[in-house]
Write a protein that holds these residues in place. Structure first.
Motif, mmCIF file in Angstrom:
data_model
loop_
_atom_site.group_PDB
_atom_site.id
_atom_site.type_symbol
_atom_site.label_atom_id
_atom_site.label_comp_id
_atom_site.label_asym_id
_atom_site.label_seq_id
_atom_site.Cartn_x
_atom_site.Cartn_y
_atom_site.Cartn_z
ATOM 1 N N THR A 84 0.912 -1.262 -0.079
ATOM 2 C CA THR A 84 -0.054 -0.067 0.054
ATOM 3 C C THR A 84 1.117 0.934 0.109
ATOM 4 O O THR A 84 1.981 1.029 0.332
ATOM 5 C CB THR A 84 -0.972 0.088 1.235
ATOM 6 O OG1 THR A 84 -0.208 0.343 2.326
ATOM 7 C CG2 THR A 84 -1.766 -1.145 1.212
ATOM 8 N N ASP A 86 0.455 3.622 2.015
ATOM 9 C CA ASP A 86 0.856 3.773 3.394
ATOM 10 C C ASP A 86 2.098 3.228 3.931
ATOM 11 O O ASP A 86 3.045 3.638 4.522
ATOM 12 C CB ASP A 86 -0.334 3.346 4.500
ATOM 13 C CG ASP A 86 -1.397 4.298 4.555
ATOM 14 O OD1 ASP A 86 -1.183 5.529 3.908
ATOM 15 O OD2 ASP A 86 -2.575 3.937 4.659
ATOM 16 N N GLN A 90 5.604 4.779 5.028
ATOM 17 C CA GLN A 90 6.129 4.622 6.156
ATOM 18 C C GLN A 90 7.547 4.035 6.132
ATOM 19 O O GLN A 90 8.522 4.410 6.984
ATOM 20 C CB GLN A 90 5.439 3.238 6.938
ATOM 21 C CG GLN A 90 4.071 3.915 7.603
ATOM 22 C CD GLN A 90 3.157 2.694 8.068
ATOM 23 O OE1 GLN A 90 3.577 1.647 7.949
ATOM 24 N NE2 GLN A 90 1.973 3.357 8.403
ATOM 25 N N TRP A 121 -2.324 10.786 -3.112
ATOM 26 C CA TRP A 121 -3.104 11.195 -2.041
ATOM 27 C C TRP A 121 -3.739 12.611 -2.288
ATOM 28 O O TRP A 121 -4.712 12.951 -1.519
ATOM 29 C CB TRP A 121 -2.236 11.268 -0.824
ATOM 30 C CG TRP A 121 -1.861 9.850 -0.214
ATOM 31 C CD1 TRP A 121 -2.378 8.941 -0.521
ATOM 32 C CD2 TRP A 121 -0.772 9.597 0.773
ATOM 33 N NE1 TRP A 121 -1.854 7.623 0.219
ATOM 34 C CE2 TRP A 121 -0.897 8.196 0.895
ATOM 35 C CE3 TRP A 121 0.259 10.343 1.399
ATOM 36 C CZ2 TRP A 121 -0.086 7.657 1.951
ATOM 37 C CZ3 TRP A 121 0.871 9.907 2.308
ATOM 38 C CH2 TRP A 121 0.841 8.373 2.497
#
Length: 133
Positions: A84, A86, A90, A121
């Motif tokens: 993902t 995310d 990270q 995003w």
């Protein structure tokens, strides 16, 4: 959204003997901020970024004599196309870098950058090059 949806499939690959000037010219021509460095002697993958080139220039090193091998990050964190965004963000935040080489099988299939993630995003945001003209 997944890394495969955001990544650039334009993967610039160079060898460890490329000079920093050669690398910079190739990166500028392809409008990318990183090059994948393939070392056929070690079968290893590394990454050379615009920041690496800038740091070298800031140290008054000669871009016609400095080679990619001296400035390549070889302790690379790789992403998978199925990560993902995310997970990719990270990994970048944790490692303090802005690009991830995306591997599928044995080879690189893309590069995802912080900019790529932000574009996904923040839909509707226009690329700066589209605002000129």
């Amino acid at each position: 959204m997944l890394v495969r949806d955001a990544m650039s499939t334009v993967v610039l690959t160079i060898g460890p003997a490329h000079t920093l000037r050669q690398a910079a010219r190739l990166m500028a021509a392809r409008r990318v901020g990183a090059a994948v460095v393939l070392d056929p002697d070690t079968s290893g993958l590394g990454i050379l970024t615009e920041r690496d080139i800038l740091n070298s220039l800031g140290q008054n090193q000669d871009p016609d004599r400095e080679t990619a091998s001296k400035h390549t990050t070889t302790d690379v964190v790789f992403a998978a196309p199925g990560w993902t965004l995310d997970e990719a963000a990270q990994a970048m935040a944790h490692g303090g870098f802005r690009h991830l080489i995306v591997l599928d099988g044995d080879g690189p299939v893309g590069v995802v950058s912080v900019r790529d993630i932000i574009r996904c995003w923040a839909p509707g945001r226009r690329h700066p090059a589209e605002l000129v003209g």
